[in-house]
Design an enzyme around this catalytic site. Sequence first.
Site, short mmCIF file in Angstrom:
data_model
loop_
_atom_site.label_atom_id
_atom_site.label_comp_id
_atom_site.label_asym_id
_atom_site.label_seq_id
_atom_site.Cartn_x
_atom_site.Cartn_y
_atom_site.Cartn_z
N PHE A 11 0.82 -1.21 0.00
CA PHE A 11 0.00 0.00 0.00
C PHE A 11 0.86 1.26 0.00
O PHE A 11 0.81 2.08 -0.94
CB PHE A 11 -0.94 -0.06 1.20
CG PHE A 11 -1.48 1.25 1.66
CD1 PHE A 11 -2.15 2.10 0.80
CD2 PHE A 11 -1.32 1.64 2.98
CE1 PHE A 11 -2.65 3.32 1.23
CE2 PHE A 11 -1.81 2.85 3.43
CZ PHE A 11 -2.47 3.68 2.56
N ASP A 31 9.43 -7.18 -3.58
CA ASP A 31 8.27 -7.53 -2.77
C ASP A 31 7.99 -9.02 -2.95
O ASP A 31 8.05 -9.53 -4.08
CB ASP A 31 7.05 -6.71 -3.21
CG ASP A 31 5.98 -6.62 -2.12
OD1 ASP A 31 5.51 -7.69 -1.68
OD2 ASP A 31 5.62 -5.50 -1.74
N THR A 99 10.99 -11.86 9.49
CA THR A 99 11.03 -10.86 8.43
C THR A 99 11.40 -9.49 8.98
O THR A 99 12.24 -8.79 8.40
CB THR A 99 9.66 -10.78 7.72
OG1 THR A 99 9.35 -12.04 7.13
CG2 THR A 99 9.68 -9.71 6.64
N ALA A 121 11.06 2.24 7.95
CA ALA A 121 9.68 2.48 8.39
C ALA A 121 9.40 1.67 9.64
O ALA A 121 9.43 0.44 9.63
CB ALA A 121 8.71 2.09 7.28
N TYR A 153 5.14 -7.89 17.31
CA TYR A 153 5.36 -6.95 16.21
C TYR A 153 6.02 -5.68 16.73
O TYR A 153 7.02 -5.20 16.18
CB TYR A 153 4.02 -6.61 15.55
CG TYR A 153 4.11 -5.54 14.48
CD1 TYR A 153 4.84 -5.75 13.32
CD2 TYR A 153 3.45 -4.31 14.63
CE1 TYR A 153 4.92 -4.78 12.34
CE2 TYR A 153 3.52 -3.34 13.65
CZ TYR A 153 4.25 -3.57 12.51
OH TYR A 153 4.34 -2.60 11.55
N LYS A 157 9.84 -4.40 15.74
CA LYS A 157 10.10 -3.10 15.12
C LYS A 157 10.98 -2.22 16.01
O LYS A 157 11.78 -1.43 15.51
CB LYS A 157 8.78 -2.39 14.80
CG LYS A 157 7.91 -3.12 13.79
CD LYS A 157 8.61 -3.36 12.46
CE LYS A 157 8.76 -2.09 11.65
NZ LYS A 157 9.37 -2.37 10.31
#
Length: 328
Positions: A11, A31, A99, A121, A153, A157
Amino acid sequence: MRVLITGGAGFIGSHLAEAYLANGDEVYIIDDLSTGSLDNIAHLKEKGGYSKRFFVHIDTIMNREVMLELVGTCDVVHHLAAAVGVEYILNNPMESITTNIQGTEIVLELCNKFKKRVLIASTSEVYGKHTHAPLVETDNIIYGPSSKFRWSYAASKLMDEFMSLAYFRTTGLQVTVARLFNTVGPRQTGTYGMVIPRLVGQALRNEPLTIYGDGSQTRTFTDVKDVVWAFQRMVENEGAFGEVFNVGGIEEVSILELAKRIVALTGSSSELKLIPYDEAFGKDFEDMQRRVPGVDKIRKLIGFDPKNDLDAILTRVVSYMRKRPDGA
């Protein structure tokens, strides 16, 4: 300029690719299509002037040899590839952690090898269970127990951020970290738990709008156009290197009020349906009651001032989803 976008068929990545192509740059994306889609970039591949400057690699960022070539080729890297969405993360905990951490490690290692500027990000999730507002970049972190995989998550991050800052401090890598607050816009899907496209899709189909918990939890939403504008400027600004920045909107709204606004905007006959968290997500879920960013730091750096309020964001999303054959 040659730009590499990991997660470029996603997105946000697809919008960022589009913006760079419009500027006349060469864009390379990688991707694995786990949450991205070729539909997001089909118009870029088909557009005559863009197709000659747009290079698509369907592969994983864990493929170090492919990443070695791509990072070496490009001038700037935007690292957006990550496991996203609450539902996806709860259903794929091991893959999500691997990942997010190992993938970012590869990106940072190669950007350092070739001395390339890179934007990482991150997410507002890293703040954890705070209830005050606004959240600022120097706030402490408050997580739930490791038995609640919802926090995996956020923790992964946060490790990405630690690695990024460690590279800057030890090698001088020109790296910037952007903490995103609920980015929204066309091409976002509700499949992985993203609240606005999920609720809009339900409203357009006149289905009950499912609201988790009691709906009192609040969020702010950021138009993807504002995020893309910020990313392009942050990665070029020397004052951003080695720093963490919130990137988000400032209009706080409860999820219950959000659902009501979506019903009104779409003219839907949908009812609102409250669903307990444990029924929606199982035992591994805890919610963040409030998530509102402080944006003074990024405003001072690049003059960040979100141009699109919530009504404008919702109008664009509704218009986009009305045109889709499945309304979702």
